[in-house]
Design a protein around this motif. Structure first.
Motif, PDB file in Angstrom:
ATOM      1  N   LEU A   1     -31.053  38.187 -16.561  1.00 56.67           N
ATOM      2  CA  LEU A   1     -29.730  38.743 -16.830  1.00 56.67           C
ATOM      3  C   LEU A   1     -29.066  38.059 -18.020  1.00 56.67           C
ATOM      4  N   ILE A   2     -29.192  36.742 -18.074  1.00 57.86           N
ATOM      5  CA  ILE A   2     -28.622  36.022 -19.218  1.00 57.86           C
ATOM      6  C   ILE A   2     -29.317  36.447 -20.502  1.00 57.86           C
ATOM      7  N   HIS A   3     -30.621  36.670 -20.413  1.00 62.21           N
ATOM      8  CA  HIS A   3     -31.375  37.132 -21.567  1.00 62.21           C
ATOM      9  C   HIS A   3     -30.844  38.470 -22.066  1.00 62.21           C
ATOM     10  N   GLN A   4     -30.460  39.332 -21.147  1.00 64.32           N
ATOM     11  CA  GLN A   4     -29.892  40.620 -21.533  1.00 64.32           C
ATOM     12  C   GLN A   4     -28.593  40.441 -22.313  1.00 64.32           C
ATOM     13  N   ILE A   5     -27.845  39.407 -21.956  1.00 63.13           N
ATOM     14  CA  ILE A   5     -26.561  39.171 -22.618  1.00 63.13           C
ATOM     15  C   ILE A   5     -26.746  38.556 -23.994  1.00 63.13           C
TER      16      ILE A   5
END
Length: 339
Positions: free
Chosen positions: A303-307
């Motif tokens: 999820l952090i990677h998506q951000i």
């Protein structure tokens, strides 16, 4: 054993509490118990309850070990039920004198799992602001009905529920979360095998300025997402997400739109703040509908990677997601003041 239990979470509503309790004590149906749940209030509410307990043994009082919000207080009440059916009151609302009789009659000797009646929205002085009366309808095979997620308003107080809907299906209200009703009532409706709608208005919902649903906060906005996650996880676990997804999308739009519109209707609201909340509601509603399925099973690192990774940032969607979001924003921007 009483036929009906009335569960009332109480937290600092001394101005309204006695009227609420007396409206129950004065019912023309007498076979019930009232479970008042002390969610660690700081006003005179406990004194009011204890005074009435001295004159009416049907009232019980349980005290929470810590403040758990309305959802936690309702769960504590459900755990103490002695009856087959349960209804829930907000401690600042009140009932018509025949409400419990009509709801109990609506079970038709235990045939129906749930009974739904109409309600009024009133102000502090009892003036009627709006009212809703359902069309008379007896659903004996609820699993065959389409759009069950949207069958009734997501509030517990104008309904009577078979206790086993909670216990057999391990359905609880989320704790310390705004909109705990929204996360719970649709699940109960989906589990009910039979539902009876009676065409009578019995419950009076008091629309007061300091009530939970009239407060604007970042927590209220974000907790919509938490409530929708509870519903989505439930639909997936039941194996019916694909067929109910369009109804969950409708709930997302309806509730974010309702909240933004409600803020617009507040006489003391700052116009810039209302616009900001409307914008955030529109963004969150559109993003949840269009992107949550993609993000739902990702772990924290993903999820952090998506951000942070622009290379995988969601771009324009071929299905017109951004266009729908712009239209939703535009519609909210032109919304009129609610009646």
């Amino acid at each position: 054993m009483p036929q009906i239990s009335v569960v009332i979470p109480i937290f600092n509503t001394e101005r309204y509490l006695e009227a609420c309790l007396l409206s129950i004590m004065d019912q023309n149906f007498s076979d019930f118990e009232v479970i008042c749940v002390d969610d660690l209030w700081t006003d005179r509410s406990r004194e009011i309850v204890e005074d009435l307990m001295r004159t009416d043994p049907r009232i019980r009082l349980i005290r929470m070990p810590e403040n758990r919000g309305i959802g936690g207080a309702r769960n504590a009440g459900v755990a103490e039920l002695k009856s087959t059916y349960v209804t829930f009151f907000d401690s600042d609302d009140y009932a018509d004198v025949d409400m419990l009789q009509l709801l109990h009659g609506g079970t038709e000797d235990g045939t129906f799992d749930a009974v739904v009646c109409g309600y009024r929205t009133v102000d502090d002085e009892g003036r009627v602001l709006a009212q809703f009366m359902p069309e008379k309808r007896a659903i004996v095979r609820a699993h065959e009905v389409k759009d069950r997620l949207l069958l009734a308003n997501p509030s517990p107080w104008n309904k009577l529920w078979r206790k086993s809907l909670f216990l057999d299906n391990e359905i609880l209200f989320p704790t310390r979360v705004h909109w705990e009703d929204l996360a719970t009532i649709p699940r109960l409706l989906l589990k009910a095998k039979s539902i009876n709608f009676i065409d009578r208005i019995c419950y009076n919902y008091v629309n007061r300025s300091g009530s939970e649903s009239m407060v604007a906060s970042d927590g209220h906005v974000m907790d919509f997402l938490r409530a929708f996650d509870v519903l989505k996880d439930f639909l997936m676990a039941e194996g019916i997400y694909a067929e109910e997804r369009h109804n969950l999308d409708k709930l997302v739009k309806i509730n974010f739109g309702w909240y933004a519109d409600r803020m617009l209707g507040k006489k003391t609201a700052n116009a810039a703040v209302v616009r900001q909340y409307a914008k955030y509601c529109a963004l969150l509603a559109g993003a949840y509908i269009d992107f949550d399925d993609r993000f739902h099973d990702m772990d924290t690192v993903e999820l952090i990677h998506q951000i942070t990774n622009t290379a995988v940032r969601p771009g324009p969607q071929p299905n017109g997601a951004l266009a729908r979001l712009r239209n939703f924003l535009s519609a909210l921007g032109h919304a009129g003041k609610p009646a």
